[in-house]
Scaffold this active site. Structure first.
Site, PDB file in Angstrom:
ATOM      1  N   HIS A  82     -87.220  19.155 -76.543  1.00  0.00           N
ATOM      2  CA  HIS A  82     -87.096  19.399 -77.977  1.00  0.00           C
ATOM      3  C   HIS A  82     -86.711  18.098 -78.666  1.00  0.00           C
ATOM      4  CE1 HIS A  82     -86.478  21.832 -81.578  1.00  0.00           C
ATOM      5  NE2 HIS A  82     -85.461  21.040 -81.837  1.00  0.00           N
ATOM      6  N   ASP A 161     -83.928  35.055 -85.570  1.00  0.00           N
ATOM      7  CA  ASP A 161     -83.805  33.643 -85.985  1.00  0.00           C
ATOM      8  C   ASP A 161     -84.822  33.332 -87.076  1.00  0.00           C
ATOM      9  OD1 ASP A 161     -83.176  30.716 -85.756  1.00  0.00           O
ATOM     10  OD2 ASP A 161     -85.276  30.688 -85.159  1.00  0.00           O
ATOM     11  N   ARG A 168     -81.973  30.840 -94.610  1.00  0.00           N
ATOM     12  CA  ARG A 168     -81.205  29.585 -94.679  1.00  0.00           C
ATOM     13  C   ARG A 168     -81.942  28.562 -95.525  1.00  0.00           C
ATOM     14  NH1 ARG A 168     -80.950  27.909 -88.797  1.00  0.00           N
ATOM     15  NH2 ARG A 168     -80.044  26.010 -89.604  1.00  0.00           N
ATOM     16  N   SER A 183     -80.043  28.307 -83.452  1.00  0.00           N
ATOM     17  CA  SER A 183     -81.448  28.544 -83.775  1.00  0.00           C
ATOM     18  C   SER A 183     -82.364  27.851 -82.747  1.00  0.00           C
ATOM     19  CB  SER A 183     -81.704  28.018 -85.193  1.00  0.00           C
ATOM     20  OG  SER A 183     -83.056  27.932 -85.465  1.00  0.00           O
ATOM     21  N   LYS A 187     -84.432  29.952 -79.130  1.00  0.00           N
ATOM     22  CA  LYS A 187     -85.879  29.933 -78.866  1.00  0.00           C
ATOM     23  C   LYS A 187     -86.185  29.287 -77.520  1.00  0.00           C
ATOM     24  CE  LYS A 187     -86.146  28.344 -82.990  1.00  0.00           C
ATOM     25  NZ  LYS A 187     -86.234  27.924 -84.367  1.00  0.00           N
TER      26      LYS A 187
END
Ligand code: URA
Length: 435
Positions: A82, A161, A168, A183, A187
């Protein structure tokens, strides 16, 4: 449940019991708690933060709101990467196939452009025919059959989420480290991975401007990972200038392919190898960093990593199999250059501004309904530390909409600082291994 009671606890900066927080999120995702009530809770979290226990409960409830993938039937090490987001960051498109070629299983769910940063999913979608919204069953089958599948976020994974993130976004509560960590990690955990490597971008083109902020994020990410039995490593890399030679859509796919052909820019390969090294060590495919670097270099030189990318494209119905189309597809109709205003050394690049200009060209969205321009992008001729002469081209901007090209060029006028003294740019800032 009485929502106001829970909201009050957080407003008073106290800890919400895990079971109450989970119930709150369950009821919100089942329309029993309103957006208004959730907004109050989000704002209280934004102001007062969350304890570790609350963050674990939040993460778990978001995972439990949807499906959780299970790859335990596979013998390969299942992992993902990520990035917190940057400009010109095409590393996932290189690293995913590279790791799959090394024998890891990579179920990668990627995101779209966010703010001024590019999105892997938007880039992949410029490959003609490539299907990013396949079913979870097909996703799982691809990972099992060829070791990798890269898709977009699905309805089935962490729907809570999804709903909270959208709220958000419109309530000014995105920039909360506990909410961001919950968040992201929910995932990743729902993908059924055993290991994660995270590229935390730091600098004027990143969401984290200082390494201290990055380290706070890293600590929480690693705490959550450990709590859910996932190995995690972090690499902190600079986003004080764009990564690689191009920032854009199709041009980044082409650059990723160049990287997999062993013709990649040094900075992109350095970040890719730093992240890849962590995953190969986690998977125990290599014993040390040297072995990891050698293996990655070999997989690139032999063409195996590129073959893996092409295999993935084909399994997703994309048409890149002959590579001949690379230089004839998505040709921009317009282009212009940004030239150096004076001679000297490049000392600073305003990467946020460059990212915003690349979105203006058509590589990102200002609103959800904006249509991207696959031909759009920026080529960087120079980076920090380079010596340039007055009038020399610094960047080439291209797209298929002249008015946007002119606006982007104007936005970039003051994006590069040139001075008399040379400065160094540090790409890899630090790293952290699994605790
Ligand atoms: N990316 C996510 O998936 N979630 C956040 O909260 C921020 C970035």
């Amino acid at each position: 449940m009485i929502p106001n009671k829970i909201i009050r606890i957080k407003k008073n900066n106290q800890e919400i019991p895990a079971s109450d927080l989970k119930q709150f999120i369950w009821e919100y995702s089942h329309q029993q708690i309103s957006d208004k009530e959730m907004t109050k809770l989000l704002k209280a979290i934004f102001k007062n933060g969350m304890t570790r226990e609350e963050i674990f409960a939040l993460t778990e409830s978001m995972i439990d709101s949807g499906e959780k993938m299970d790859f335990t039937f596979m013998s390969d090490y299942v992992a993902d990467k990520h990035s917190t987001g940057g400009v010109g960051d095409k590393v996932s498109i290189i690293l995913g196939p590279l790791m799959a070629a090394a024998g890891l299983a990579i179920p990668m769910i990627s995101g779209r452009s966010l703010g001024h940063t590019g999105g892997t999913l938007d880039k992949l979608e410029t490959i003609p025919g490539y299907r990013t919204n396949i079913s979870l069953d097909e996703f799982k089958r691809n990972v099992n059959d060829i070791g990798i599948s890269m898709i977009g976020q699905t309805e089935e994974i962490c729907p809570a989420d999804r709903k909270m993130y959208a709220l958000r976004d419109v309530t000014g509560t995105v920039a909360s480290i506990p909410l961001i960590c919950g968040s992201i990690m929910s995932k990743k955990i729902a993908e059924g991975i055993q290991g994660l490597v995270m590229d935390i971008k730091i600098g004027n083109g990143a969401f984290m401007n200082t390494i201290e902020e990055g380290k706070e994020l890293a600590t929480l990410i690693q705490d959550i990972a450990e709590n859910f039995n996932i190995q995690s490593d972090i690499v902190f890399t600079s986003m004080n200038q764009p990564l690689g030679q191009f920032a854009g859509l199709w041009c980044e796919i082409k650059e990723a392919i160049d990287c997999l052909r062993d013709e990649g820019s040094n900075d992109t390969m350095k970040v890719t190898f730093a992240l890849g090294t962590k995953l190969l060590l986690q998977a125990q495919i290599v014993n040390d960093e040297n072995e990891a670097l050698n293996l990655q270099q070999r997989l690139i030189e032999s063409g195996s990593a590129l073959e893996k990318l092409l295999e993935m494209v084909v399994i997703h119905d994309g048409s890149l199999s002959d590579l001949a189309s690379l230089h004839t597809l998505h040709l921009p109709e317009e282009e212009t250059v940004l030239s150096a205003e004076k001679s000297g050394y490049i000392t600073h690049m305003d990467t946020l501004r460059i990212g915003l200009a690349h979105c203006e060209l058509g590589c990102g969205r200002k609103k959800v309904s904006d249509i991207l321009d696959p031909t759009a992008g920026i080529e960087f001729y120079h980076k920090i530390g380079d010596e340039v002469s007055e009038g020399e081209p610094l960047m080439r901007l291209f797209n298929t909409k002249k008015d946007k090209l002119d606006i982007a060029l104007h936005m970039l006028k003051k994006s590069v600082t040139i001075d008399d003294d040379k400065v160094q740019h540090h790409l890899i800032l630090d790293d952290r291994n699994s605790s």
